[in-house]
Design a protein around this motif. Structure first.
Motif, PDB file in Angstrom:
ATOM      1  N   CYS A   1       0.769  -1.151   0.020  1.00 17.86           N
ATOM      2  CA  CYS A   1       0.171   0.078  -0.102  1.00 17.86           C
ATOM      3  C   CYS A   1       0.885   1.323  -0.129  1.00 17.86           C
ATOM      4  O   CYS A   1       1.766   1.334   0.688  1.00 17.86           O
ATOM      5  CB  CYS A   1      -0.882   0.271   1.379  1.00 17.86           C
ATOM      6  SG  CYS A   1      -1.886  -1.488   1.334  1.00 17.86           S
TER       7      CYS A   1
ATOM      8  N   PRO B   1      -8.705   3.204  -3.419  1.00 16.56           N
ATOM      9  CA  PRO B   1      -9.324   1.962  -2.975  1.00 16.56           C
ATOM     10  C   PRO B   1     -10.648   1.671  -3.716  1.00 16.56           C
ATOM     11  O   PRO B   1     -11.285   2.836  -4.169  1.00 16.56           O
ATOM     12  CB  PRO B   1      -9.646   2.233  -1.616  1.00 16.56           C
ATOM     13  CG  PRO B   1      -8.724   3.412  -1.263  1.00 16.56           C
ATOM     14  CD  PRO B   1      -8.532   4.008  -2.345  1.00 16.56           C
TER      15      PRO B   1
ATOM     16  N   SER C   1     -13.312  -2.167  -0.335  1.00 14.04           N
ATOM     17  CA  SER C   1     -11.678  -2.070  -0.250  1.00 14.04           C
ATOM     18  C   SER C   1     -11.009  -3.235   0.458  1.00 14.04           C
ATOM     19  O   SER C   1      -9.651  -3.185   0.472  1.00 14.04           O
ATOM     20  CB  SER C   1     -11.436  -0.600   0.269  1.00 14.04           C
ATOM     21  OG  SER C   1     -11.768  -0.604   1.526  1.00 14.04           O
ATOM     22  N   GLY C   2     -11.600  -3.906   0.942  1.00 20.03           N
ATOM     23  CA  GLY C   2     -11.111  -4.992   1.649  1.00 20.03           C
ATOM     24  C   GLY C   2     -11.911  -5.969   2.435  1.00 20.03           C
ATOM     25  O   GLY C   2     -13.286  -5.850   2.270  1.00 20.03           O
TER      26      GLY C   2
ATOM     27  N   PRO D   1      -6.538  -5.324   2.907  1.00 20.63           N
ATOM     28  CA  PRO D   1      -6.948  -4.595   1.658  1.00 20.63           C
ATOM     29  C   PRO D   1      -7.109  -5.454   0.504  1.00 20.63           C
ATOM     30  O   PRO D   1      -6.111  -6.301   0.133  1.00 20.63           O
ATOM     31  CB  PRO D   1      -5.868  -3.498   1.742  1.00 20.63           C
ATOM     32  CG  PRO D   1      -5.183  -3.513   2.880  1.00 20.63           C
ATOM     33  CD  PRO D   1      -5.298  -5.191   3.464  1.00 20.63           C
TER      34      PRO D   1
ATOM     35  N   ASP E   1      -9.879   3.302   4.531  1.00 24.77           N
ATOM     36  CA  ASP E   1     -11.346   3.211   4.359  1.00 24.77           C
ATOM     37  C   ASP E   1     -11.797   2.818   5.688  1.00 24.77           C
ATOM     38  O   ASP E   1     -12.245   1.430   5.837  1.00 24.77           O
ATOM     39  CB  ASP E   1     -11.533   2.348   3.239  1.00 24.77           C
ATOM     40  CG  ASP E   1     -12.955   2.445   2.674  1.00 24.77           C
ATOM     41  OD1 ASP E   1     -13.744   2.776   3.422  1.00 24.77           O
ATOM     42  OD2 ASP E   1     -13.288   2.039   1.474  1.00 24.77           O
TER      43      ASP E   1
END
Length: 260
Positions: free
Chosen positions: A19, A25, A29-30, A39, A228
């Motif tokens: 990252c 994102p 986002s994950g 992520p 996020d």
């Protein structure tokens, strides 16, 4: 003609890049696996030793700007990094500014609340009261500067145009910062989801989600890192404006990955 299915092999997907600031994102986002945030678009740094995290903070001026959810970051960092010593600023009422320093590693960690609107049940000193855009304009900038910004929770009960104007002003201040200091690091922390048992009509996540989308859109083309927290607190199902420590820890890990 006979084709053996056993001869067909699928190549593994390429490893994700670590990252870094500037990545956008996706949605979602994950995800959370084994109580860790993963992520979907990049990988977190592997902090196997506590000293590796200290290395990320070495010689940094870290400014946390926003609400009490980034104050949680401040409290987590001074608890986890014993070299950081909290400096008593003797503020009365609701704390509006906090400062810690590590003289050995030359680290400065500072949290400032954002200005109005700020919903609180206790009084606080207005001497520290500045809009986030004003706080950014006061900074010199440079490669040692790290700025974290979080706006949202206190704007939920108010008309949406107020929030939009405030975020646009922050964007303008960041553009001015990057003109005088393109190597400063800026992290945008999205707001957390929260409980719905307190004044749900005004503070519900319905308003928060609209603000979350606005923040993503307004900062999309700036060279910033995005944490996020909305997706993270949704995945952890925290249902609290101030999530538990393990969630804050995962937010901090992503923050450290960005600035390493």
């Amino acid at each position: 003609m006979f084709i053996s299915a056993s001869t067909l092999t699928e190549s593994p997907p390429p490893p994700l890049e670590q990252c870094k600031i500037g990545m956008v994102p996706p949605f979602p986002s994950g995800f959370v696996l084994q109580n860790k945030w993963r992520p979907a678009f990049c990988r977190l740094a592997n902090f196997t030793l506590h000293e590796q995290m200290y290395t990320c903070l070495y010689d940094k001026m870290i400014y946390l700007m926003g609400d009490s959810t980034v104050r949680q970051w401040y409290l987590y960092l001074i608890k986890s990094f014993k070299g950081l010593k909290h400096f008593d600023l003797h503020r009365t009422g609701l704390e509006s500014m906090a400062l810690s320093v590590d003289l050995q590693r030359n680290i400065r960690l500072q949290w400032n609340k954002h200005s109005h609107p700020f919903v609180a049940s206790r009084f606080y000193s207005v001497k520290d009261d500045f809009y986030v855009s004003e706080q950014i304009d006061k900074l010199d900038g440079g490669p040692h500067y790290v700025i974290v910004i979080c706006l949202g929770q206190h704007f939920r009960p108010f008309p949406i145009h107020l929030f939009i104007k405030r975020v646009i002003n922050v964007r303008k201040a960041l553009k001015r910062l990057f003109l005088r200091s393109p190597d400063a690091k800026v992290i945008i922390k999205a707001e957390n989801t929260r409980e719905i048992s307190i004044d749900a009509e005004r503070f519900t996540d319905f308003h928060g989600y609209i603000q979350y989308l606005i923040v993503k859109d307004i900062f999309r083309d700036l060279h910033v890192g995005v944490i996020d927290a909305w997706d993270m607190t949704t995945a952890y199902n925290t249902n609290s404006v101030h999530p538990p420590e393990n969630v804050v820890q995962n937010q901090i890990y992503m923050f450290l990955t960005y600035i390493c």
